[in-house]
Each structure stands twice: as C-alpha cells, then as structure tokens.
Scaffold this active site. Structure first.
Site, PDB file in Angstrom:
ATOM      1  N   LYS A 198     -31.004  38.498 -74.026  1.00 54.31           N
ATOM      2  CA  LYS A 198     -31.604  37.476 -73.165  1.00 54.31           C
ATOM      3  C   LYS A 198     -30.918  37.483 -71.802  1.00 54.31           C
ATOM      4  CE  LYS A 198     -31.142  33.374 -71.969  1.00 54.31           C
ATOM      5  NZ  LYS A 198     -31.517  33.422 -70.517  1.00 54.31           N
ATOM      6  N   GLU A 254     -18.365  26.312 -70.399  1.00 48.99           N
ATOM      7  CA  GLU A 254     -19.106  25.189 -70.990  1.00 48.99           C
ATOM      8  C   GLU A 254     -20.155  25.695 -71.998  1.00 48.99           C
ATOM      9  OE1 GLU A 254     -21.447  23.638 -67.842  1.00 48.99           O
ATOM     10  OE2 GLU A 254     -22.442  22.132 -69.091  1.00 48.99           O
ATOM     11  N   GLY A 256     -20.155  28.687 -73.295  1.00 46.96           N
ATOM     12  CA  GLY A 256     -19.409  29.411 -74.328  1.00 46.96           C
ATOM     13  C   GLY A 256     -19.092  28.511 -75.522  1.00 46.96           C
ATOM     14  N   GLU A 404     -13.047  26.926 -61.786  1.00 48.81           N
ATOM     15  CA  GLU A 404     -13.698  28.123 -61.268  1.00 48.81           C
ATOM     16  C   GLU A 404     -14.771  27.729 -60.256  1.00 48.81           C
ATOM     17  OE1 GLU A 404     -16.369  30.440 -63.970  1.00 48.81           O
ATOM     18  OE2 GLU A 404     -15.190  32.133 -63.249  1.00 48.81           O
TER      19      GLU A 404
HETATM   20  P1  NAI Z   1     -24.534  29.659 -67.835  1.00 52.34           P
HETATM   21  O1  NAI Z   1     -23.366  29.855 -68.713  1.00 52.34           O
HETATM   22  O2  NAI Z   1     -25.346  28.409 -67.993  1.00 52.34           O
HETATM   23  O3  NAI Z   1     -25.556  30.895 -68.004  1.00 52.34           O
HETATM   24  C1  NAI Z   1     -25.228  32.173 -68.485  1.00 52.34           C
HETATM   25  C2  NAI Z   1     -26.253  32.610 -69.517  1.00 52.34           C
HETATM   26  O4  NAI Z   1     -26.246  31.696 -70.598  1.00 52.34           O
HETATM   27  C3  NAI Z   1     -27.699  32.643 -69.013  1.00 52.34           C
HETATM   28  O5  NAI Z   1     -28.381  33.718 -69.616  1.00 52.34           O
HETATM   29  C4  NAI Z   1     -28.244  31.322 -69.525  1.00 52.34           C
HETATM   30  O6  NAI Z   1     -29.633  31.351 -69.698  1.00 52.34           O
HETATM   31  C5  NAI Z   1     -27.544  31.215 -70.853  1.00 52.34           C
HETATM   32  N1  NAI Z   1     -27.441  29.835 -71.380  1.00 52.34           N
HETATM   33  C6  NAI Z   1     -27.341  28.681 -70.685  1.00 52.34           C
HETATM   34  N2  NAI Z   1     -27.283  27.630 -71.526  1.00 52.34           N
HETATM   35  C7  NAI Z   1     -27.336  28.127 -72.781  1.00 52.34           C
HETATM   36  C8  NAI Z   1     -27.318  27.541 -74.084  1.00 52.34           C
HETATM   37  N3  NAI Z   1     -27.231  26.238 -74.256  1.00 52.34           N
HETATM   38  N4  NAI Z   1     -27.377  28.371 -75.152  1.00 52.34           N
HETATM   39  C9  NAI Z   1     -27.446  29.710 -74.991  1.00 52.34           C
HETATM   40  N5  NAI Z   1     -27.498  30.310 -73.801  1.00 52.34           N
HETATM   41  C10 NAI Z   1     -27.428  29.527 -72.701  1.00 52.34           C
HETATM   42  O7  NAI Z   1     -24.024  29.792 -66.338  1.00 52.34           O
HETATM   43  P2  NAI Z   1     -24.729  29.227 -65.012  1.00 52.34           P
HETATM   44  O8  NAI Z   1     -25.204  27.832 -65.240  1.00 52.34           O
HETATM   45  O9  NAI Z   1     -25.693  30.223 -64.540  1.00 52.34           O
HETATM   46  O10 NAI Z   1     -23.487  29.216 -64.018  1.00 52.34           O
HETATM   47  C11 NAI Z   1     -22.575  28.130 -64.050  1.00 52.34           C
HETATM   48  C12 NAI Z   1     -21.159  28.593 -63.860  1.00 52.34           C
HETATM   49  O11 NAI Z   1     -20.806  29.461 -64.921  1.00 52.34           O
HETATM   50  C13 NAI Z   1     -20.892  29.414 -62.613  1.00 52.34           C
HETATM   51  O12 NAI Z   1     -20.665  28.607 -61.507  1.00 52.34           O
HETATM   52  C14 NAI Z   1     -19.656  30.153 -63.030  1.00 52.34           C
HETATM   53  O13 NAI Z   1     -18.526  29.341 -62.853  1.00 52.34           O
HETATM   54  C15 NAI Z   1     -19.858  30.402 -64.506  1.00 52.34           C
HETATM   55  N6  NAI Z   1     -20.369  31.756 -64.775  1.00 52.34           N
HETATM   56  C16 NAI Z   1     -19.488  32.693 -65.220  1.00 52.34           C
HETATM   57  C17 NAI Z   1     -19.906  33.987 -65.405  1.00 52.34           C
HETATM   58  C18 NAI Z   1     -18.981  35.041 -65.878  1.00 52.34           C
HETATM   59  O14 NAI Z   1     -19.184  36.204 -65.575  1.00 52.34           O
HETATM   60  N7  NAI Z   1     -17.986  34.721 -66.674  1.00 52.34           N
HETATM   61  C19 NAI Z   1     -21.277  34.405 -65.106  1.00 52.34           C
HETATM   62  C20 NAI Z   1     -22.139  33.329 -64.702  1.00 52.34           C
HETATM   63  C21 NAI Z   1     -21.676  32.053 -64.539  1.00 52.34           C
END
Ligand code: NAI
Ligand code: MG
Length: 501
Positions: A198, A254, A256, A404
């Site tokens: 996904k 979060e 995670g 972060e």
């Molecule tokens: P996110 O963690 O919400 O999204 C990442 C992925 O998780 C996307 O594919 C999203 O659709 C999916 N996702 C979101 N909620 C979910 C749920 N409840 N169950 C399963 N999958 C879910 O990250 P977001 O909102 O795009 O970014 C927020 C913050 O996260 C950023 O500001 C950054 O600090 C951090 N982040 C860290 C990343 C990394 O490489 N470690 C990458 C992207 C964001």
C-alpha cells in the site's frame, strides 16, 4: 503536457497521469470495489495531478486472498530460487530502462527535483532489486550437532531451513515513493513471500507504474498486489488482516504504534522504520569546510523529508560561529522551485499538511525563544515551498529539538565539553542515524561506539547502499531494511530433526 517551467515531459508520463489509475490485484488492473477514486496533487502547484482508485477494506480482502493463493498454491512457491532471482533482477533492469519516465513521475507526484529522482531515487531502486536478486539463491540454513542427554546412543541429523514468512503487508510513505517500494519488495521477493503493497496516498503513481513492470517482468499473478488508498482505511485493514503473516511499515512513529496494535490480533510479525531526530556532530578538529557542506546536505537533502535527516547539528563551541555561518550561507544559496525546473535545488514539501506541520514547528521554535539565522518562512503562496531554515538559540527541551520536523529545518547547537556530547546526542526517543565529523580516527570510532543509532556516518552523511543495513534503535523502529539483515524480516527458521540411528 509541458510543466510550468517549460520542461517537455515524456509522453508516457503524460498519458499515465491523464487516465484514472486502477489498482493491481491478482495480476489484473481493477477499480476499487466501491468504485471510488481520490485525487493526488502536484505539490509544486497544489493542483490535481491524477485520479487514483480508492481501495479500502474490501480491496485489501481481495488482494490478501490473491497473495494467499499465490503463496499457498501458486507457481511462486515451487519456482527455483534461481528463477525467482532472475525475475527480481529483470525488474531492476526494467526500472533502469525507464529511469527518465520514473524520475518524472516521482517529481510530479512528490515534488523533489528531477535531478535527484534521476540520480538517486530511481537508480537506487534498480540497484536494490539487483542486490536482492542475488540473495534468492543464498538463503542457507545450517547443520546442527545435537547432544540430547535423555536419549543416550541416539544419533540425529538436524538442520535448519529458512522459509518465506508468507503473505506480507507493506505500507510505505511518500518521501521516496519508488525507493521505499523497492526496499520493501526486494527482500520479500528474494525470500519467496507474496505481497500486498500500500503506497502513500500522497504519492501512489510510481508504485502503480512499478506494478506494470512487475507484470511485464513475468511475476506470477498475486505475488505482488498494489492497493492504493488511505492509511486509516486500506492501511489499517492490511495491518489487521488475519491472513497476513507479517506487516512491514515505514512512516510516522504514531502510526507505527497503531500498526503494532493492529498486528496483535493474529500476532503477525512486525517490522517498523519510523522517525528520527538524528544528531550530526562537528568537532573542531574536522575538515570544517567539508563538515559544513556535509551538515547542509544532511538536513536539506530531499527537503529534510528524510527519517535520518541530520536535524540536530551539534558543533564544538570554538568553530560554532563559522559552521553556522557556512551552513546558513549554503541554505541561502539553495534555489527553491518546482522540481521539474533543472535549476531547482529544492522542491516543494509533499503536501499542504506537511507544509502546515513544518511551518508550525518553525513557529513553535520561535515562540520558545529560538532564532532563525536564515529561512523560517513559506515561499510564495502557491505550492508547498518552505525556506531552508537554520535555527540557533535553542534549548534541549524545546519541541524543535525533541520532535521530528521532517522539513528543511536544522537546529545548530553549540557544545563545550566533548565528554557531555554523547549524552546530549543520545537524549532523544529516537535512534535512527548520526553523523560525526573529525579527523581524529580514534575519536570518530569511540564516539560511534557510544551513539545509540542504527547508522553512524563518519565524515559523510546520507550514504545508502543496498548492502548496508538501515534501521533504528529505540522508537525509530524494529528490524533493518537492506543488506542481508533485511532478509531476516521475511524468513522463518525451521529446525528439522531426524533420528538416524
Ligand atoms: P503516516 O505514518 O501517517 O503515513 C505513512 C503510511 O502509513 C502511508 O502509506 C499511510 O497511508 C499509512 N497509514 C496512515 N495511517 C495508517 C493506519 N492507521 N494504519 C495503517 N497505515 C496507515 O505519515 P504522514 O501522516 O504522511 O506523515 C506524518 C509524519 O510522519 C511526518 O511529518 C514525518 O515526521 C513522519 N514520517 C516519517 C517517515 C519515515 O521515513 N520514517 C515517512 C513519512 C512520514
Ligand atoms: Mg498520517
């Protein structure tokens, strides 16, 4: 279509974004069961870029069923390791054949400069598949001498086999859309798993194009399925699905935590690659000019949208002013603009949400008493551009130091006493990466040994290789991506014990 900057796009890219995109389930291109679609946006303009199928729980069910069947009864399981490896290698070659096209797609969808997508994201993805292709034939077990005390005289032949973990759900973010797909798919395919991927809702296009190449390479139906949709619906359904054996996630800390809870139902295996607040440490005995250039690229590469961004820049007091001036000078020379413009060094952030989040962090730093030597503001009012920003006068308990930011914002922090440096650098819930700049070899390795981080770069930063494991200590995650460690995420060890006399 030509971009605002006048760059002529590859006609395949133009056609790809012009038609509503379907999802890849069981070797077929299908609409969402609900028939719904959602828009993705061009972050350089804020305008709608493409329409994509909005998969939800029902589509995840279909994709998991396809992956389950492909794993349990499909030709994938009986293929030789060499045949599997050859398919993975071919996928790497196909990506390379389409470098220009993937780079344009990635830049349109994510915003990053075309020069970066072309030089980094796409070639690294191709290379990752090639590296992992080699592992398909090298997943060996071992023979184990037994000394069972309660069966005197018996002789056993015991060995271990590494088997694929099964059906894997992979949820990836938007900062390196194609590369994150490669990091996830490569080792899972080498191990013989089947997958439901996904992609992030902000950047689903390159994963869909990758699905086409997976089809073209000749992977059996159901081995890789790509379901587009939102995290709270499609992502959550995948993480909780009882027929999924393992979930691999990259994204926010979060979410995670939500993944861990969702996985508890059937106790699926979990690996997580989460946030960071990485310390980058410049000692007075470093090659200071190199350290300045390295510190700037450690934070500004990919607009700071890197989980390992060097966002806490610790500088030994005697060279603090010089380093702050150097990094600020580098920041002010960065040309911010649309990613398709060849003269652009830094594109827009990925979304309006990220723009607001990053600007919110900068504002919080200012109101806590920090000062921006350069930057600190949004650029223009169209698209999601932010100035490269260098903060000083912070204290270790401020939100901008603890959390972060995931944007082009670095906090420069002086340190007096190298003996206290390690404790301050480790003062974070995260432990993803760290940088050390010094010409004293013994000091470099001594500090590297004390930093609680999954990667330590010495006199360099952001160096990635398919062979080098990457992942976090503490709340930066569970497990490792890339390298031979990544295969451990996707294999189970079976112990076989036979009495032979
Ligand atoms: P996110 O963690 O919400 O999204 C990442 C992925 O998780 C996307 O594919 C999203 O659709 C999916 N996702 C979101 N909620 C979910 C749920 N409840 N169950 C399963 N999958 C879910 O990250 P977001 O909102 O795009 O970014 C927020 C913050 O996260 C950023 O500001 C950054 O600090 C951090 N982040 C860290 C990343 C990394 O490489 N470690 C990458 C992207 C964001
Ligand atoms: Mg989110």
């Amino acid at each position: 279509m030509s971009s605002a900057s006048g760059v002529q796009l590859d006609s395949r890219v133009t056609e790809f974004v012009a038609r509503p995109r379907t999802m890849f389930i069981n070797g077929q291109w299908v609409h969402a069961a609900s028939g719904k679609t959602f828009d993705t946006y061009n972050p350089a303009t804020g305008e709608v870029l493409a329409q994509v199928a909005e998969g939800d729980a029902e589509d995840i069910n279909r994709a998991v069923a396809a992956a389950r069947a492909a794993f349990d009864t499909g030709p994938w399981r009986t293929m030789t390791a060499s045949e599997r490896g050859r398919l993975i290698w071919k996928l790497g070659d196909l990506i390379e054949e389409h470098v220009a096209e993937f780079a344009e797609l990635e830049t349109l969808d994510n915003g990053k400069p075309l020069t970066i997508s072309r030089a980094a994201d796409v070639p690294l993805a191709a290379e990752l598949f090639r590296y992992m292709a080699g592992w398909a034939t090298k997943l060996e077990g071992s023979t184990i001498p037994l000394s069972v005390p309660y069966t005197p005289g018996a002789i056993y032949h015991a060995y271990t086999v590494r088997e694929p973990v099964g059906v894997v759900g992979q949820i990836i973010p938007w900062n390196f859309p194609l590369l994150m797909a490669a990091w996830k798919l490569g080792p899972a395919l080498a191990a013989g798993c089947t997958i439901v991927l996904k992609p992030a809702e902000q950047t689903p296009l390159s994963a869909l194009r990758l699905g086409e190449l997976i089809d073209e390479a000749g992977f059996p139906p159901g081995v890789v399925n790509v379901v587009t949709g939102f995290g709270e619906t499609a992502g959550a359904a995948l993480a909780a699905h009882p027929d999924v054996d393992k979930v691999a996630f990259t994204g926010s800390t979060e979410v995670g935590r939500l993944i861990v809870h969702a996985a508890a139902g059937n106790l699926k295996k979990v690996t997580l690659e989460l946030g960071g607040k990485s310390p980058n440490v410049v000692f007075a005995d470093s090659d200071v000019d190199r350290a300045i250039a390295g510190a700037a690229s450690a934070i500004f590469f990919n607009h700071g949208q890197c989980c390992c961004a060097g966002s806490r820049l610790f500088v030994e007091r005697s060279i603090f002013d010089r380093v702050v001036e150097g990094v600020s000078d580098a920041a002010s020379k960065i040309k911010v603009g649309p990613g398709l413009d060849p003269s652009t060094d830094m594109g827009p952030l990925v979304s309006e949400e990220q723009l607001n989040r990053v600007c919110g962090f900068i504002d919080s730093g200012m109101s806590d008493g920090a000062r921006a030597v350069v930057g600190g503001k949004r650029v223009g009012d169209k698209g999601y551009f932010v100035e490269p920003t260098v903060l000083v006068d912070t204290s270790d308990d401020m939100k901008v130091i603890q959390e972060e930011i995931f944007g082009p914002v670095v906090a420069a922090i002086p340190f007096e006493d190298p003996s206290q440096l390690v404790a301050r650098a480790n003062d974070s819930v995260y432990g993803l990466a760290a940088g050390i700049w010094t010409q004293d070899v013994a000091k470099a390795h001594a500090v590297a040994a004390q930093l609680r981080a999954g990667t330590v770069w010495i006199n360099c930063y952001n160096i990635f290789d398919a062979a080098l494991p990457f992942g976090g200590y503490k709340q930066s995650g569970w497990g490792r991506e890339m390298g031979k460690e990544a295969l451990e995420n996707y294999t189970e060890t079976k112990a076989v014990c036979a009495r032979v006399s």
